[in-house]
Design an enzyme around this catalytic site. Structure first.
Site, short mmCIF file in Angstrom:
data_model
loop_
_atom_site.label_atom_id
_atom_site.label_comp_id
_atom_site.label_asym_id
_atom_site.label_seq_id
_atom_site.Cartn_x
_atom_site.Cartn_y
_atom_site.Cartn_z
N GLY A 37 0.84 -1.21 0.00
CA GLY A 37 0.00 0.00 0.00
C GLY A 37 0.87 1.25 0.00
O GLY A 37 0.68 2.17 -0.81
N HIS A 38 1.86 1.26 0.91
CA HIS A 38 2.81 2.39 0.93
C HIS A 38 3.57 2.45 -0.39
O HIS A 38 3.79 3.54 -0.94
CB HIS A 38 3.82 2.22 2.06
N VAL A 177 -4.91 -0.62 -1.58
CA VAL A 177 -4.27 -1.85 -2.06
C VAL A 177 -4.69 -2.99 -1.13
O VAL A 177 -4.63 -2.85 0.10
CB VAL A 177 -2.74 -1.70 -2.10
P1 AMP Z 1 0.55 4.55 7.84
O1 AMP Z 1 2.00 4.16 7.74
O2 AMP Z 1 -0.33 3.43 8.26
O3 AMP Z 1 0.35 5.82 8.61
O4 AMP Z 1 0.09 4.88 6.36
C1 AMP Z 1 0.80 5.80 5.58
C2 AMP Z 1 0.01 6.07 4.33
O5 AMP Z 1 -0.17 4.85 3.61
C3 AMP Z 1 -1.39 6.62 4.62
O6 AMP Z 1 -1.68 7.65 3.70
C4 AMP Z 1 -2.27 5.42 4.41
O7 AMP Z 1 -3.58 5.75 4.01
C5 AMP Z 1 -1.53 4.70 3.29
N1 AMP Z 1 -1.93 3.30 3.24
C6 AMP Z 1 -1.95 2.42 4.28
N2 AMP Z 1 -2.45 1.24 3.89
C7 AMP Z 1 -2.77 1.37 2.57
C8 AMP Z 1 -3.35 0.50 1.60
N3 AMP Z 1 -3.70 -0.75 1.89
N4 AMP Z 1 -3.53 0.98 0.34
C9 AMP Z 1 -3.18 2.26 0.04
N5 AMP Z 1 -2.63 3.12 0.91
C10 AMP Z 1 -2.43 2.69 2.16
#
Ligand code: AMP
Length: 281
Positions: A37-38, A177
């Protein structure tokens, strides 16, 4: 790829990166434990911007006192390798003291949005998110910043903040994702036991149910939510935190689903809190 630790270094890198004609900077804020996702956000940033900075910072102020700040997964070396492979030029990995200097008392509160959905069950969460994202946007001065639709309420809070503060960064939102079986990728998925992981698929079942009902023309929120409630009532191991049809900009419930409505859901599977959503078309 460079690793920067201070706001001063990041600001000076960003200014010099943007000084050449036609150059721009993309920022991808993360808390690390990077997954596909990241990676999709870093790829989107790399495609749109000549310079990409990925921030890795587990932000203490967005965690409640009984939440998982201390045990949040941390994998810095693997994160750097993934970010570099996807085209990042810089990792910004500050200390807590760097972003919250001793005695820090300045926070960003997005009133009217910050206490809805996740903000209702995690008091102070969006105050922490808005504050750290504001700090990152002020430090990196990016042309674009990339966020996942996965955190849909967070996107609404950040868009509101960027508008209200007249920040110069364009917010770009990238699709969710998922694993092939439908589970949305999350750094917290590592907490799930195999049994919990299969229970967690109920989230994407609910999402698919809403998508097929709306595709078939159903618009009444009450009917749509009744259908998803039925799905969860057959899975008593899951505690639903919230399940709502809301306007994506205001996060307020809507009576009828329309373009701009999102179906958003948060549940507890064992001790692990998972969120998911879909944008209705
Ligand atoms: P986090 O590290 O969880 O704070 O997420 C960092 C960024 O990655 C945020 O903008 C989240 O929305 C994005 N993100 C986390 N999981 C996913 C995913 N499965 N698909 C797309 N973006 C994601």
């Amino acid at each position: 790829m460079e690793i920067l630790r201070t706001v001063a270094e990041l600001r000076s890198w960003s200014r010099s990166a943007r000084s050449a004609a036609g150059n721009n900077v993309g920022l991808v804020p993360t808390m690390g434990a990077l997954h596909d996702g990241h990676a999709s956000l870093i790829r989107a940033s790399h495609a749109a911007c000549s310079n990409v900075v990925v921030s890795i910072f587990v932000n203490p102020t967005q965690f409640g006192p009984n939440e998982d700040y201390a045990r949040y997964p941390r994998s810095f070396d693997a994160d750097c390798a993934l970010a570099e492979a996807e085209g990042a030029n810089v990792i910004f990995a500050p200390s807590v003291e760097e972003l919250y200097p001793t005695g820090a008392t300045t926070f960003v509160e997005v009133e009217g949005l910050g206490n809805l959905l996740d903000g209702a069950s995690r008091p102070g969460h969006f105050r922490g998110v808005a504050s750290v994202v504001a700090k990152l946007l002020i430090a990196a001065e990016p042309d674009q910043a990339f966020f996942g639709q996965k955190d849909a309420a967070q996107v609404a809070v950040i868009r509101r903040m960027v508008t209200d503060l007249r920040l110069a960064t364009e917010i770009v939102v990238c699709p969710i994702v998922r694993d092939p079986d439908g589970l949305a990728l999350s750094s917290r998925n590592v907490y799930l036991t195999p049994a919990e992981r299969s229970l967690a698929l109920t989230l994407s079942r609910a999402i698919r149910e809403i998508e097929s009902l709306t595709a078939a023309g159903e618009r009444h929120s009450a009917t749509l939510l009744e259908a998803t409630r039925k799905i969860f009532s057959s899975v008593p191991e899951i505690r639903v935190d919230y399940m709502a049809l809301v306007d994506w900009a205001t996060l307020k419930p809507v009576g009828f689903a329309a373009p701009g409505t999102i179906f958003a859901i948060a549940v507890l599977v064992g001790p692990t809190r998972l969120i998911d959503n879909t944008i209705l078309t």
